[in-house]
Enzyme design. Structure first.
Site, short mmCIF file in Angstrom:
data_model
loop_
_atom_site.label_atom_id
_atom_site.label_comp_id
_atom_site.label_asym_id
_atom_site.label_seq_id
_atom_site.Cartn_x
_atom_site.Cartn_y
_atom_site.Cartn_z
N CYS A 1 -55.62 46.66 -48.31
CA CYS A 1 -56.73 46.20 -47.46
C CYS A 1 -57.03 44.71 -47.70
CB CYS A 1 -57.96 47.07 -47.77
SG CYS A 1 -59.51 46.46 -47.10
N CYS B 1 -60.63 43.89 -48.50
CA CYS B 1 -60.94 44.36 -49.86
C CYS B 1 -60.52 43.31 -50.89
CB CYS B 1 -60.21 45.67 -50.16
SG CYS B 1 -60.68 47.06 -49.10
#
Length: 120
Positions: free
Chosen positions: A30, A33
Protein backbone atom coordinates in the site's frame (compact mmCIF):
# COMPACT_ATOMS: atom_id res chain seq x y z
CA UNK A 1 7.93 5.69 21.86
CA UNK A 2 8.33 3.38 18.93
CA UNK A 3 5.49 1.54 17.27
CA UNK A 4 4.51 -2.01 18.23
CA UNK A 5 3.45 -4.74 15.82
CA UNK A 6 0.10 -6.13 16.92
CA UNK A 7 -1.19 -9.61 16.14
CA UNK A 8 -4.34 -11.58 16.85
CA UNK A 9 -2.63 -12.94 19.96
CA UNK A 10 -1.90 -9.56 21.62
CA UNK A 11 -4.36 -7.10 20.06
CA UNK A 12 -7.15 -7.32 22.65
CA UNK A 13 -4.77 -7.34 25.62
CA UNK A 14 -2.95 -4.28 24.26
CA UNK A 15 -6.23 -2.39 23.75
CA UNK A 16 -7.65 -3.25 27.16
CA UNK A 17 -4.51 -2.87 29.29
CA UNK A 18 -3.47 0.62 28.14
CA UNK A 19 -5.17 3.99 28.56
CA UNK A 20 -4.75 5.20 24.98
CA UNK A 21 -3.88 3.01 22.00
CA UNK A 22 -3.62 4.11 18.38
CA UNK A 23 -3.64 1.43 15.70
CA UNK A 24 -2.40 1.83 12.13
CA UNK A 25 -3.87 -0.83 9.83
CA UNK A 26 -1.53 -1.17 6.83
CA UNK A 27 -0.06 -3.49 4.18
CA UNK A 28 3.37 -3.66 2.53
CA UNK A 29 1.94 -3.15 -0.98
CA UNK A 30 0.00 0.00 0.00
CA UNK A 31 1.62 3.23 -1.22
CA UNK A 32 -0.36 5.56 1.08
CA UNK A 33 0.52 3.25 4.00
CA UNK A 34 4.22 3.68 3.23
CA UNK A 35 3.78 7.46 3.10
CA UNK A 36 1.91 7.50 6.41
CA UNK A 37 4.39 5.26 8.29
CA UNK A 38 7.04 7.97 8.95
CA UNK A 39 4.35 10.41 10.15
CA UNK A 40 2.93 7.78 12.51
CA UNK A 41 6.40 6.94 13.80
CA UNK A 42 7.33 10.60 14.32
CA UNK A 43 4.14 11.33 16.26
CA UNK A 44 4.69 8.20 18.37
CA UNK A 45 8.02 9.67 19.53
CA UNK A 46 6.22 12.76 20.82
CA UNK A 47 3.71 10.78 22.92
CA UNK A 48 5.49 8.20 25.09
CA UNK A 49 2.34 7.67 27.17
CA UNK A 50 0.35 6.45 24.14
CA UNK A 51 0.74 2.97 22.65
CA UNK A 52 1.18 3.14 18.87
CA UNK A 53 0.35 -0.24 17.35
CA UNK A 54 0.55 -1.40 13.75
CA UNK A 55 -1.40 -4.27 12.21
CA UNK A 56 -0.23 -5.76 8.92
CA UNK A 57 -3.56 -6.58 7.26
CA UNK A 58 -1.94 -9.18 5.00
CA UNK A 59 -0.42 -11.13 7.89
CA UNK A 60 -3.42 -10.61 10.17
CA UNK A 61 -6.35 -11.06 7.79
CA UNK A 62 -8.71 -12.48 10.42
CA UNK A 63 -7.99 -9.58 12.77
CA UNK A 64 -8.53 -7.05 9.96
CA UNK A 65 -11.83 -8.74 9.08
CA UNK A 66 -12.94 -8.72 12.72
CA UNK A 67 -12.18 -4.98 12.86
CA UNK A 68 -14.12 -4.41 9.59
CA UNK A 69 -11.12 -2.91 7.84
CA UNK A 70 -12.09 -2.23 4.23
CA UNK A 71 -9.58 0.49 3.34
CA UNK A 72 -5.97 1.04 4.31
CA UNK A 73 -4.34 2.80 5.88
CA UNK A 74 -6.96 3.10 8.62
CA UNK A 75 -6.19 4.73 11.94
CA UNK A 76 -8.10 3.72 15.05
CA UNK A 77 -7.91 5.18 18.54
CA UNK A 78 -8.96 3.35 21.69
CA UNK A 79 -9.33 4.89 25.12
CA UNK A 80 -9.88 2.67 28.14
CA UNK A 81 -10.50 -0.23 25.77
CA UNK A 82 -13.26 1.59 23.86
CA UNK A 83 -12.98 2.46 20.16
CA UNK A 84 -13.39 6.24 20.04
CA UNK A 85 -12.01 7.05 16.56
CA UNK A 86 -11.68 5.24 13.25
CA UNK A 87 -10.82 6.82 9.92
CA UNK A 88 -9.43 5.43 6.67
CA UNK A 89 -6.78 7.37 4.80
CA UNK A 90 -3.34 8.69 5.63
CA UNK A 91 -3.61 11.49 8.17
CA UNK A 92 -1.30 14.51 8.03
CA UNK A 93 0.85 14.98 11.13
CA UNK A 94 -1.24 17.87 12.46
CA UNK A 95 -4.45 15.84 12.10
CA UNK A 96 -2.94 12.86 13.93
CA UNK A 97 -1.75 15.17 16.72
CA UNK A 98 -5.29 16.59 16.94
CA UNK A 99 -6.80 13.10 17.18
CA UNK A 100 -4.54 12.35 20.14
CA UNK A 101 -5.44 15.65 21.79
CA UNK A 102 -9.16 15.00 21.38
CA UNK A 103 -8.86 11.42 22.65
CA UNK A 104 -7.03 12.71 25.75
CA UNK A 105 -9.81 15.27 26.37
CA UNK A 106 -12.71 12.79 26.19
CA UNK A 107 -14.97 12.44 29.20
CA UNK A 108 -14.89 8.66 29.42
CA UNK A 109 -17.62 8.51 32.07
CA UNK A 110 -19.90 10.25 29.58
CA UNK A 111 -18.81 7.91 26.78
CA UNK A 112 -19.59 4.87 28.95
CA UNK A 113 -23.05 6.30 29.81
CA UNK A 114 -23.75 6.86 26.11
CA UNK A 115 -22.70 3.29 25.27
CA UNK A 116 -24.87 1.91 28.08
CA UNK A 117 -27.87 3.91 26.81
CA UNK A 118 -27.31 2.64 23.24
CA UNK A 119 -27.14 -0.96 24.43
CA UNK A 120 -30.47 -0.69 26.24
Amino acid sequence: MSTTDLTTEDFEKTITSNDIVLVDWWAEWCGPCKQFAPVYSKVSDAHPDVVFGKVDTEAEQELAAAASITSIPTTMAFRDGILVFSQPGALPEAALQEVISQVRDLDMDDIRRQLETQQQ
